[in-house]
Design an enzyme around this catalytic site. Structure first.
Site, short mmCIF file in Angstrom:
data_model
loop_
_atom_site.label_atom_id
_atom_site.label_comp_id
_atom_site.label_asym_id
_atom_site.label_seq_id
_atom_site.Cartn_x
_atom_site.Cartn_y
_atom_site.Cartn_z
N THR A 1 76.37 101.03 -33.16
CA THR A 1 76.23 101.89 -31.98
C THR A 1 75.17 102.90 -32.40
OG1 THR A 1 77.93 103.44 -32.69
CG2 THR A 1 78.67 101.63 -31.29
N HIS A 2 74.34 103.30 -31.47
CA HIS A 2 73.20 104.21 -31.79
C HIS A 2 72.30 103.62 -32.87
CE1 HIS A 2 75.65 107.36 -29.75
NE2 HIS A 2 76.64 106.75 -30.37
N SER B 1 48.30 87.62 -38.82
CA SER B 1 47.40 88.71 -38.48
C SER B 1 45.99 88.30 -38.90
CB SER B 1 47.83 89.97 -39.22
OG SER B 1 46.72 90.83 -39.40
N LYS C 1 51.12 88.95 -43.10
CA LYS C 1 51.90 89.16 -41.89
C LYS C 1 52.42 87.88 -41.25
CE LYS C 1 52.46 92.56 -39.77
NZ LYS C 1 51.88 93.73 -39.19
N GLU D 1 58.16 89.62 -28.88
CA GLU D 1 57.50 90.82 -28.36
C GLU D 1 56.92 90.57 -26.96
OE1 GLU D 1 54.93 92.86 -31.39
OE2 GLU D 1 55.78 91.32 -32.67
N TYR E 1 57.52 90.29 12.13
CA TYR E 1 56.54 89.93 11.11
C TYR E 1 55.36 90.91 11.11
CZ TYR E 1 52.98 87.41 8.48
OH TYR E 1 52.02 87.07 7.56
N GLN F 1 52.40 88.76 3.97
CA GLN F 1 51.70 87.67 3.27
C GLN F 1 51.62 87.97 1.77
OE1 GLN F 1 48.43 85.41 5.08
NE2 GLN F 1 47.09 86.54 3.72
N1 ARG Z 1 50.01 83.22 5.77
C1 ARG Z 1 51.01 83.94 6.49
C2 ARG Z 1 51.98 84.58 5.51
O1 ARG Z 1 52.01 84.18 4.40
C3 ARG Z 1 51.75 83.03 7.41
C4 ARG Z 1 52.34 83.72 8.59
C5 ARG Z 1 51.27 84.26 9.45
N2 ARG Z 1 51.71 84.63 10.72
C6 ARG Z 1 50.93 85.36 11.49
N3 ARG Z 1 51.36 85.61 12.66
N4 ARG Z 1 49.79 85.82 11.09
O2 ARG Z 1 52.68 85.50 5.84
#
Ligand code: ARG
Length: 456
Positions: free
Chosen positions: A155-156, A277, A283, A290, A317, A322
């Site tokens: 611990t620690h 290295s 090394k 890492e 949307y 995108q």
């Molecule tokens: N290439 C677009 C995306 O990845 C697809 C959907 C686009 N729809 C739109 N109404 N522009 O989001």
């Protein structure tokens, strides 16, 4: 090249605007899912009498051929066609003319990209879980073979109490089990079909989304079309799970790096997973460990990227979305590579059992057990703590260990000490004196191993 949505435009986009707008550079990764979704969509349209059976057949067989051609590197995607959805549709229409143009009936790219994304996530989650299971197998094997390998527990990062290497490995086993189970949960929640939601409000056609869900192996349909095209919480959930998994890997790597140092010398990394290295000939660096530790930051970054991207978007949307794919792709690739390398690395490590055992000797790791011994002789724990504390100080001043002090000296600290103190404070005794479930005793670890085996 003419755009599919060119109707209401009087000017075409500049080359730079086209390039900026396009996502084909990265979303071509969805080609198989896009074709899978479109194939199901065409079948559904035919079943509902929206397309004729012949039209659907032409579409689906051509899509299958396009898929093969993509895989054979025969198709060149274009920036002008913007994304994978329009690129594939363009090739389809090139090959079968007007029938190809009918595929997009009762669909929008908004529900199309959402279904592609979920199909992709589902597939990748399955692959990642399989990799985690392999990693767990490797840890189980090390644990099984090291049930009596005693090492310091910390611990620690200070020597605390002796534990077994098996116990240690099973600690990580449990963490990775939860990681897999989190991913399983994520998969379960994302397995709802967004397709059929249209742009946001639904479609005017007599579609059958339940049929689509069955075709595409979803457990059901997204019940709200606005939600279906708007949210990316499934991707955020994945990135959160991925970050936790990477954090576990990173802790383990850190541990291996420390154990691999000359100062600790608990392990030797296989040459295949170390590098030299360019200047210091002596090394042998634990670069893989890492790098995994470093790549953890990258996956956190992917998660933060998507959280930041989504945080103020109004429904439904928005083109911002995108940008949701590159961080997810990066996390998927990083995760798969890291888990794979880690499993190979851990499976080839040499554990220097004698060095681990010797490290238990220094550091008064039996101090708690010596106190517990006095408790058994009737002294309240707090007083025992103080007595042993004074003995430790005596040891520090005289450069000795509790087990090396003669009985008469121990009796100067408490007359409750008897000859049996020595057998009660060996490393084995300390380990095996642990009675609680889940503890480090040989018996408890054997039980933990059995529970795991029986749950498989
Ligand atoms: N290439 C677009 C995306 O990845 C697809 C959907 C686009 N729809 C739109 N109404 N522009 O989001």
């Amino acid at each position: 090249m003419a755009k599919m949505w060119k109707g209401r435009f009087t000017k075409s986009a500049t080359q730079s605007a086209n390039e900026f707008n396009a996502s084909i550079q990265f979303d071509q990764r969805f080609y198989a899912q896009d074709i899978q979704g479109s194939t199901a969509h065409a079948r559904m349209l035919a079943k509902q009498g929206i397309l004729t059976a012949d039209e659907a057949e032409a579409i689906t067989s051509t899509l299958a051929a396009i898929k093969e051609d993509i895989e054979d590197g025969k198709i060149e995607f274009t920036i002008e066609n913007e994304d994978i959805h329009m690129n594939i549709e363009a090739v389809l229409t090139e090959r079968i003319g007007d029938t190809g143009k009918k595929l997009h009936t009762a669909r929008s790219r908004n529900d199309q990209v959402a279904v592609d994304f979920r199909l992709y996530m589902r597939q990748e989650i399955d692959l990642i879980i399989a990799l985690v299971e392999k990693l767990k197998e490797a840890l189980y094997k090390i644990a099984e073979g090291n049930q009596e390998t005693i090492m310091p527990g910390y611990t620690h990062l200070q020597r605390a109490q002796p534990v077994t290497l098996a116990h240690y490995m099973l600690a990580y086993y449990q963490m990775f089990s939860r990681d897999a189970s989190r991913l399983t949960d994520c998969r379960k929640r994302l397995n709802q079909l967004p397709l059929g939601s249209g742009a946001l409000a639904g479609t005017t056609y007599n579609t059958d989304r339940d049929f689509l869900a069955k075709e595409l192996d979803f457990d059901g349909i997204c019940p709200n079309s606005i939600d279906a095209v708007s949210d990316r919480d499934f991707a955020l959930e994945f990135l959160s799970d991925a970050s936790i998994l990477m954090m576990h890997l990173s802790r383990f790597c850190e541990e291996l790096i420390i154990w691999n140092s000359t100062e600790f010398g608990f392990i030797d990394m296989d040459d295949a997973f170390s590098t030299g290295s360019s200047i210091m000939p002596q090394k042998k660096n634990p670069d893989m460990a890492e790098l995994i530790r470093g790549k953890t930051g990258r996956v956190y970054g992917d998660m933060i990227t998507l959280f930041t991207l989504m945080k103020s978007l109004p429904l439904a949307y928005n083109k911002d979305m995108q940008e949701d794919k590159p961080p997810v792709f990066d996390a998927v690739d990083t995760l798969k590579a890291s888990i794979g390398i880690f499993t190979e690395m851990i499976s080839t490590i040499t554990f220097n059992k004698d060095t681990m055992r010797a490290a238990v000797k220094n550091g008064f790791m039996n101090a708690t057990d010596a106190a517990d011994y006095l408790v058994r002789k009737g002294i309240p724990f707090r007083d025992c703590h103080e007595i042993i504390g004074r003995i430790v100080l005596h040891c520090v001043n005289n450069n000795t260990a509790i087990e090396d002090i003669p009985l008469e000296t121990l009796r100067e600290f408490s007359d409750k000490f008897d000859e049996d103190i020595y057998e009660n404070i060996t490393a084995e005794a300390c380990v095996n004196a642990k009675k609680s479930k889940g503890s480090t005793s040989f018996a408890s670890v054997r039980e933990q191993l059995e529970t795991i085996k029986n749950s498989k």
